[in-house]
Design an enzyme around this catalytic site. Structure first.
Site, PDB file in Angstrom:
ATOM      1  CB  ALA A   1      -2.110   6.048  -0.918  1.00  0.00           C
TER       2      ALA A   1
ATOM      3  CD  GLU B   1      -2.973   0.937   2.321  1.00  0.00           C
ATOM      4  OE1 GLU B   1      -4.152   0.668   2.037  1.00  0.00           O
ATOM      5  OE2 GLU B   1      -2.566   1.059   3.496  1.00  0.00           O
TER       6      GLU B   1
ATOM      7  CG  ASN C   1       6.670   9.795   7.633  1.00  0.00           C
ATOM      8  OD1 ASN C   1       6.927  10.272   6.546  1.00  0.00           O
ATOM      9  ND2 ASN C   1       7.139  10.299   8.769  1.00  0.00           N
ATOM     10  CE  LYS C   2       0.513   2.617   4.056  1.00  0.00           C
ATOM     11  NZ  LYS C   2      -0.847   3.102   3.829  1.00  0.00           N
ATOM     12  CB  VAL C   3       5.880   2.843   9.438  1.00  0.00           C
ATOM     13  CG1 VAL C   3       6.053   2.193  10.798  1.00  0.00           C
ATOM     14  CG2 VAL C   3       5.620   1.778   8.362  1.00  0.00           C
TER      15      VAL C   3
END
Length: 347
Positions: A144, A142, A341-343
């Site tokens: 986005a 993923e 951020n993603k994480v």
């Protein structure tokens, strides 16, 4: 106009759900064995995963008869206080499986006597390795930042968890979800209500997003997405809490978005709230809720043709499409919200 990553990943959800459901339904006996000697469920999560946990909590309590609570990870990671968690099934939820706070809290729960389950899209991740049973979702990469397919596949994993806890539901309902989501994507994008709701939200500073029971997590997740991708001051509330005072903020500059399954005991209250909101001169935008909520709303997006216990797996999808369209209408990039951020790592 170039398709956003978020929109592309919304479109990948039927396949992701199909793979996840196929992979996890055979794990129901594993969950049942692990949960056999437990009496309570403790959900450990942050962000969108925490909204998924709200669905898991209502499913555990309303359909499986298990007391369920949401953890405060700071008890483990900041206060470093041990608790007696014997008889507890600890369920940690993380898209990446790499958020240190969530991994540490699950390890803490195990040290305190809990049995442990992980729900993650991170195959081989620290969270998956830390759990006795790992329910691995099959969302694929993923890209986005706003979670779409990782969120709905988490809900699918929690539906499997509910079956393992003995929920009084028909497991075959899960098999219908991918086709329903595919139908919803097509129907939402063809709906005359979509541009009307986008226009109604584009010129206001904030909105209230409300649902109750099994749909409450959907309301929280939609509010989070509006904040993340559209920078809208969106307040996610149970309609019971909304009626206890915050409804005063609903006016012509602060519309309400009301979400509900097409059946279930919370639907009449959601319809009544839509009527009250409109009676106060504010816009009420419906998501789901069948013909009753649509009739009571200023404009409405159809929800899934699914029973209440699995409706949240489809109910968020029109909301995701709404958010992506609203972000682009506001000139924003829904894929890379500012400051995110993603994480996300927290202490």
């Amino acid at each position: 106009m170039t398709t956003s990553r978020m929109r592309a990943e919304i479109g990948e959800q039927p396949g992701a759900l199909d793979r996840t459901i196929d992979g996890l339904l055979p794990r129901v006996p594993d969950v049942a064995r692990l949960a056999r000697d437990t009496r309570q469920v403790l959900f450990i999560a942050r962000g969108s995963s925490d909204n998924a946990a709200v669905y898991g909590r209502y499913l555990a309590e309303a359909r499986a008869g298990r007391l369920a609570t949401l953890a405060a990870p700071s008890i483990a990671t900041t206060y470093r206080r041990d608790l007696d968690l014997s008889g507890v099934l600890a369920v940690a939820i993380s898209q990446s499986g790499k958020t240190e706070e969530i991994v540490q809290t699950l390890e803490w729960a195990a040290r305190c006597g809990a049995r442990t389950v992980a729900v993650t899209n991170g195959h081989g991740s620290p969270l998956a390795e830390a759990a006795e049973v790992a329910l691995l979702t099959e969302a694929g990469d993923e890209l986005a930042v706003p979670a779409t397919k990782t969120y709905t596949t988490q809900l699918a994993a929690l539906a499997v968890l509910g079956l393992g806890l003995g929920a009084d539901v028909a497991g075959d309902d899960l098999r219908r979800v991918p086709d329903q989501v595919a139908r919803l994507i097509e129907a939402t994008e063809a709906s005359d209500a979509l541009p009307e709701i986008v226009a109604g939200l584009a010129g206001v500073p904030g909105a209230v997003v409300s649902g109750r029971g099994l749909a409450f997590g959907t309301a929280l997740e939609l509010a989070l997405k509006l904040k993340e991708a559209c920078y809208l001051h969106a307040m996610g509330l149970s309609y019971a809490d909304l009626l206890h005072g915050p409804i005063a903020v609903v006016d012509e500059r602060t519309p309400a978005i009301l979400v509900a399954a097409g059946d279930g005991p919370t639907l009449p209250g959601t319809i009544a709230l839509a009527e009250r909101v409109r009676g106060a001169g504010a816009a009420a935008f419906g998501v789901g809720g069948g013909a009753g909520l649509a009739a009571a709303s200023s404009a409405a997006l159809a929800g899934p043709d699914l029973p209440e216990w699995v409706a949240p797996l489809g109910l968020i999808v029109p909301g995701q499409i709404l958010v992506e369209n609203l972000a682009r209408a506001l000139g924003l990039d829904p894929d890379v919200p500012r400051g995110l951020n993603k994480v996300t790592q927290t202490d």
